[in-house]
Structure formats: structure tokens, C-alpha cells
Design a protein around this motif. Structure first.
Motif, PDB file in Angstrom:
ATOM      1  N   LEU A 243       0.818  -1.213   0.000  1.00  0.00           N
ATOM      2  CA  LEU A 243       0.000   0.000   0.000  1.00  0.00           C
ATOM      3  C   LEU A 243       0.852   1.264   0.000  1.00  0.00           C
ATOM      4  CD1 LEU A 243      -2.931  -0.903   2.429  1.00  0.00           C
ATOM      5  CD2 LEU A 243      -2.882  -0.976  -0.067  1.00  0.00           C
ATOM      6  N   LEU A 244       2.134   1.127   0.347  1.00  0.00           N
ATOM      7  CA  LEU A 244       3.024   2.285   0.312  1.00  0.00           C
ATOM      8  C   LEU A 244       3.259   2.769  -1.111  1.00  0.00           C
ATOM      9  CD1 LEU A 244       5.705   1.126   2.926  1.00  0.00           C
ATOM     10  CD2 LEU A 244       3.805   2.713   3.280  1.00  0.00           C
ATOM     11  N   THR A 245       2.921   1.940  -2.096  1.00  0.00           N
ATOM     12  CA  THR A 245       3.104   2.340  -3.495  1.00  0.00           C
ATOM     13  C   THR A 245       1.936   3.158  -4.023  1.00  0.00           C
ATOM     14  OG1 THR A 245       2.071   0.312  -4.373  1.00  0.00           O
ATOM     15  CG2 THR A 245       4.445   0.238  -3.907  1.00  0.00           C
ATOM     16  N   LEU A 246       0.837   3.246  -3.284  1.00  0.00           N
ATOM     17  CA  LEU A 246      -0.352   3.943  -3.787  1.00  0.00           C
ATOM     18  C   LEU A 246      -0.082   5.383  -4.219  1.00  0.00           C
ATOM     19  CD1 LEU A 246      -3.180   2.686  -1.384  1.00  0.00           C
ATOM     20  CD2 LEU A 246      -2.960   2.201  -3.827  1.00  0.00           C
ATOM     21  N   PRO A 247       0.641   6.194  -3.422  1.00  0.00           N
ATOM     22  CA  PRO A 247       0.832   7.586  -3.824  1.00  0.00           C
ATOM     23  C   PRO A 247       1.594   7.769  -5.138  1.00  0.00           C
ATOM     24  CG  PRO A 247       1.285   7.304  -1.479  1.00  0.00           C
ATOM     25  CD  PRO A 247       1.172   5.928  -2.078  1.00  0.00           C
ATOM     26  N   THR A 248       2.346   6.761  -5.555  1.00  0.00           N
ATOM     27  CA  THR A 248       3.110   6.880  -6.799  1.00  0.00           C
ATOM     28  C   THR A 248       2.360   6.324  -8.001  1.00  0.00           C
ATOM     29  OG1 THR A 248       4.224   4.726  -6.552  1.00  0.00           O
ATOM     30  CG2 THR A 248       5.242   6.630  -5.474  1.00  0.00           C
ATOM     31  N   MET A 249       1.177   5.776  -7.784  1.00  0.00           N
ATOM     32  CA  MET A 249       0.437   5.159  -8.877  1.00  0.00           C
ATOM     33  C   MET A 249      -0.219   6.203  -9.778  1.00  0.00           C
ATOM     34  SD  MET A 249      -1.341   1.805  -7.205  1.00  0.00           S
ATOM     35  CE  MET A 249      -0.329   0.454  -6.618  1.00  0.00           C
ATOM     36  N   PRO A 250      -0.292   5.931 -11.081  1.00  0.00           N
ATOM     37  CA  PRO A 250      -0.944   6.872 -11.992  1.00  0.00           C
ATOM     38  C   PRO A 250      -2.440   6.953 -11.724  1.00  0.00           C
ATOM     39  CG  PRO A 250      -0.336   4.846 -13.132  1.00  0.00           C
ATOM     40  CD  PRO A 250       0.278   4.767 -11.770  1.00  0.00           C
ATOM     41  N   GLN A 251      -3.042   8.048 -12.155  1.00  0.00           N
ATOM     42  CA  GLN A 251      -4.462   8.257 -11.905  1.00  0.00           C
ATOM     43  C   GLN A 251      -5.320   7.162 -12.518  1.00  0.00           C
ATOM     44  OE1 GLN A 251      -6.591  10.664 -10.220  1.00  0.00           O
ATOM     45  NE2 GLN A 251      -4.660  10.671  -9.097  1.00  0.00           N
ATOM     46  N   VAL A 252      -4.927   6.628 -13.665  1.00  0.00           N
ATOM     47  CA  VAL A 252      -5.742   5.591 -14.297  1.00  0.00           C
ATOM     48  C   VAL A 252      -5.810   4.349 -13.403  1.00  0.00           C
ATOM     49  CG1 VAL A 252      -3.868   4.523 -15.642  1.00  0.00           C
ATOM     50  CG2 VAL A 252      -6.223   4.413 -16.486  1.00  0.00           C
ATOM     51  N   THR A 253      -4.718   4.045 -12.684  1.00  0.00           N
ATOM     52  CA  THR A 253      -4.704   2.906 -11.768  1.00  0.00           C
ATOM     53  C   THR A 253      -5.559   3.192 -10.546  1.00  0.00           C
ATOM     54  OG1 THR A 253      -2.493   2.242 -12.476  1.00  0.00           O
ATOM     55  CG2 THR A 253      -3.254   1.423 -10.348  1.00  0.00           C
ATOM     56  N   LEU A 254      -5.396   4.382  -9.963  1.00  0.00           N
ATOM     57  CA  LEU A 254      -6.184   4.737  -8.786  1.00  0.00           C
ATOM     58  C   LEU A 254      -7.674   4.764  -9.129  1.00  0.00           C
ATOM     59  CD1 LEU A 254      -3.946   7.569  -7.281  1.00  0.00           C
ATOM     60  CD2 LEU A 254      -4.185   5.219  -6.462  1.00  0.00           C
ATOM     61  N   SER A 255      -8.011   5.251 -10.318  1.00  0.00           N
ATOM     62  CA  SER A 255      -9.416   5.259 -10.741  1.00  0.00           C
ATOM     63  C   SER A 255      -9.953   3.845 -10.865  1.00  0.00           C
ATOM     64  CB  SER A 255      -9.567   5.989 -12.084  1.00  0.00           C
ATOM     65  OG  SER A 255      -9.280   7.361 -11.957  1.00  0.00           O
ATOM     66  N   LEU A 256      -9.141   2.949 -11.430  1.00  0.00           N
ATOM     67  CA  LEU A 256      -9.573   1.557 -11.587  1.00  0.00           C
ATOM     68  C   LEU A 256      -9.801   0.900 -10.230  1.00  0.00           C
ATOM     69  CD1 LEU A 256     -10.140  -0.934 -13.299  1.00  0.00           C
ATOM     70  CD2 LEU A 256      -7.676  -1.393 -13.311  1.00  0.00           C
ATOM     71  N   LEU A 257      -8.887   1.107  -9.289  1.00  0.00           N
ATOM     72  CA  LEU A 257      -9.047   0.528  -7.955  1.00  0.00           C
ATOM     73  C   LEU A 257     -10.275   1.098  -7.258  1.00  0.00           C
ATOM     74  CD1 LEU A 257      -5.308   0.640  -6.858  1.00  0.00           C
ATOM     75  CD2 LEU A 257      -6.652  -1.443  -7.233  1.00  0.00           C
ATOM     76  N   SER A 258     -10.463   2.403  -7.363  1.00  0.00           N
ATOM     77  CA  SER A 258     -11.602   3.055  -6.727  1.00  0.00           C
ATOM     78  C   SER A 258     -12.921   2.546  -7.310  1.00  0.00           C
ATOM     79  CB  SER A 258     -11.482   4.571  -6.904  1.00  0.00           C
ATOM     80  OG  SER A 258     -12.574   5.244  -6.327  1.00  0.00           O
ATOM     81  N   GLN A 259     -12.990   2.479  -8.636  1.00  0.00           N
ATOM     82  CA  GLN A 259     -14.213   2.011  -9.282  1.00  0.00           C
ATOM     83  C   GLN A 259     -14.460   0.530  -9.013  1.00  0.00           C
ATOM     84  OE1 GLN A 259     -16.613   3.768 -10.895  1.00  0.00           O
ATOM     85  NE2 GLN A 259     -15.498   5.610 -10.288  1.00  0.00           N
ATOM     86  N   SER A 260     -13.394  -0.254  -8.862  1.00  0.00           N
ATOM     87  CA  SER A 260     -13.556  -1.685  -8.563  1.00  0.00           C
ATOM     88  C   SER A 260     -14.178  -1.881  -7.187  1.00  0.00           C
ATOM     89  CB  SER A 260     -12.200  -2.398  -8.629  1.00  0.00           C
ATOM     90  OG  SER A 260     -11.665  -2.353  -9.926  1.00  0.00           O
TER      91      SER A 260
END
Length: 355
Positions: A243-260
Motif C-alpha cells: 500500500l506504500l506504493t499507492l501515492p506513486t500510482m498513476p491516476q488511471v490505476t487509482l481510478s480503476l481501484l476506486s471504481q472496482s
């Protein structure tokens, strides 16, 4: 047909304002080559035309015409791999840039277009292509195959980002039309896209330098991150360092995780009424059936497995309230890392540039 200089200007506008929201075209390698396959080049021009008043009609007419053509022919054309990839990228851009069009006719076209896009996604086996690729960042600038290795890495990252966009489109169409999902997230048990810092490198040398600064860490897999988000305890801590990698993830990844997670929440809430006594049967994340097998991860979360489409009719916890609380905690962790709200459409940035 508009003159070539105008088409070029529109394509440039799309690269600047639209592609950051639909990150399936790599600017560095795109500008490094003087030629681009025509399906993708034209799609960029068509989408960019929608950003200028004198191009709106062309944008709307061509977005419609190209999707109708693709509905009939995308899965039939005998293309090389490069041509198929260009056509697929173009179709993703047409579909994503049409999400702001709300007429009944446009919505009908979008439904049919997404069905074809999903079929092509499965035909071309994007997850398998991603799994077969390696990380392979050179140890130094002196690597004799530096530019070839960079090109291979860019191709793999492009496939990852296309897969993310296809799944986001699937979630959007599912939410809008309340239809079963056509793309299973279980099929995307592959490494997530690399950071935008690496993706936005415009030379091979810059790419290697930034990779060394980031420590050459390979991105975690999608299901590993999803598992970790659902494993956060009541105190808000997790045994997983991933989870420490979350802040470095691109928005498309964060959007996918959030929508999932949001889709998971919707499935539980929708089916709660049919669950007697509060007990929730274990079901596959790939939904459809009320049965599935459970995998105990290293983090202790219960990640169900199975086959089918979409997300589960139930989840692998004892009662719905517990499952929903786990999801809410995961959503908070995502939000704190810069993920957009799951209640806001992921394509809001695309919609904003057209309105």
C-alpha cells in the motif's frame, strides 16, 4: 475532409488535453517517430476537433461513423499486431471521448461499441500479453540495446494502460445501463502500470535515470493491491507494504481501484435483500454465480476466485455489514493517496475538456 494542417493541430490538442486522461498513447515514443499508423493518428485528430468550436461537427460525425465501422469490422480485419494495436487504441479513444454524448442514439452506439471492444480485448488476450512481458530496465546507459529495451517496456506499459481503460469503460457502461460486466477483473491479475514519472520519460536515457531514482521497483499486481486494500484492519493499518506504493500510482490505476471497490459495494448492496440471516455465501469476484472458491492471501484477506463476468453477487466475509466496512476502509485509503471519488465518473476529465 479538413485540410491536413488543421487535422495536425487537432491531433496536437488531443495529445495535450485528452491523452493524459486516456493514457494509452506514449508521448515520448510518439514524438520520437515521424510516422504514426493512420487509425490512431486520425482518432487523435477527431477527438481533438471536439475542443474547437469549428471542429465540433466533424468530431461528432466522425466519432459516430468510426464507431459504427468498428462495430462491424474490428474483430474481422486481418491486421498485423501493430495495426491491430493502433486500431484498438483508436477505438478506445472514440469510445472514451463519446461518453459526454448523451442522446439515445449515442448511448445505443456506445453499448454496441463497448460489446465489440470487449470482444476484441478478449480475442487479443491483453492480460496474457502483459504477463509474458518482463520488466527489464537496463542497469546503465551503456546498454547496447537501450532503445530497443525501452520500446519493449513502452509497449508493455501501453498494453497495461489499454487494459485499465477497457475495464473503466466496462464499469462505466455497466453503471449507466445496469448491465452485466463484459470484462472480468480476475483476468487482470498482472502488474499494474508503472508510475507516470517513468511513463512520461521522453527519452530512453531519462527513463533509465528515473527508474534508478525510483529503485527499479516493479509495480504490484492488481489483485495484490485489491487484496491489501481489503485487508486494512479497524485501526487503519495493514500488514502489506504494497500500500506504500499507492501515492506513486498513476491516476488511471487509482481510478480503476476506486471504481472496482465501488462496484463491489454496489453488488453487495444490490444482493443484500436476498441474503437470509445476514450470512453471505462466498462468491467469485468474476460474478454471476453464487458460488466460488476462496484464496487466503498472505495478507489474510479472503479473495474469492471463479469465472464469469464482473464483480460478485456476494463477498467472502461473514456478513454484508463487515464486507461494506472493509470496502469503505479501502476507499478511504485510496482517497488519502489521491484517488478520485468513486462516485464521480472516472471520465470527468474527458467530459470537462469537451464542455
Amino acid at each position: 475532409m479538413p485540410p491536413l494542417p488543421r487535422l495536425s493541430r487537432w491531433a496536437s490538442l488531443a495529445t495535450t488535453f485528452i491523452i493524459p486522461a486516456i493514457p494509452i498513447v506514449h508521448r515520448g515514443t510518439m514524438f520520437a517517430h515521424s510516422e504514426m499508423l493512420s487509425p490512431l493518428a486520425f482518432a487523435l485528430a477527431v477527438s481533438g476537433a471536439g475542443l474547437e468550436q469549428n471542429g465540433r461537427l466533424f468530431h461528432e460525425d466522425m466519432t459516430k461513423a468510426k464507431r459504427i465501422f468498428a462495430i462491424a469490422h474490428l474483430t474481422e480485419l486481418d491486421f498485423t499486431f501493430e495495426e491491430r494495436l493502433s486500431a484498438f487504441q483508436a477505438f478506445c479513444i472514440y469510445n472514451a471521448s463519446s461518453l459526454h454524448m448523451l442522446s439515445p442514439e449515442e448511448r445505443d452506439i456506445s453499448m454496441r461499441a463497448h460489446s465489440v471492444l470487449s470482444k476484441a480485448y478478449h480475442m487479443h488476450q491483453f492480460p496474457s500479453l502483459i504477463r509474458e512481458a518482463g520488466w527489464n530496465i537496463p542497469a546503465s546507459f551503456d546498454d547496447p540495446n537501450l532503445h530497443g529495451t525501452w520500446a519493449t517496456w513502452v509497449l508493455t506499459e501501453t498494453l497495461k494502460r489499454i487494459a485499465c481503460v477497457v475495464m473503466l469503460l466496462d464499469m462505466t457502461e455497466t453503471n449507466v445501463h445496469d448491465l452485466p460486466s463484459q470484462v472480468s477483473i480476475l483476468d487482470f491479475d498482472v502488474e499494474l502500470p508503472a508510475s507516470d514519472t517513468l511513463w512520461n520519460a521522453e527519452t530512453a536515457e531519462t527513463w533509465v535515470l528515473k527508474a534508478k531514482m525510483e529503485g527499479d521497483e516493479r509495480p504490484p499486481s492488481f489483485l495484490t493491491i485489491l487484496d491489501a486494500l481489503l485487508s486494512i484492519d479497524d485501526a487503519g493499518s495493514s500488514q502489506s507494504d504494497v500500500l506504500l506504493t499507492l501515492p506513486t500510482m498513476p491516476q488511471v490505476t487509482l481510478s480503476l481501484l476506486s471504481q472496482s471497490l465501488y462496484r463491489l459495494q454496489r453488488q453487495i448492496e444490490r444482493n443484500h435483500g436476498s441474503i437470509e440471516g445476514g450470512a453471505v455465501p462466498l462468491a467469485a469476484i468474476a460474478a454471476g454465480s453464487a458460488s466460488g472458491a476462496v484464496v487466503h492471501s498472505a495478507n489474510g484477506a479472503l479473495i474469492p476466485t471463479g469465472s464469469g463476468d464482473g464483480l460478485p453477487n456476494a463477498i467472502a466475509w461473514d456478513i454484508p455489514a463487515v464486507a461494506l466496512a472493509k470496502i469503505a476502509t479501502g476507499m478511504r485509503a485510496l482517497h488519502q493517496s489521491g484517488a478520485p471519488s468513486p462516485h464521480a465518473p472516472w471520465f470527468r476529465q474527458i467530459k470537462a475538456v469537451f464542455t
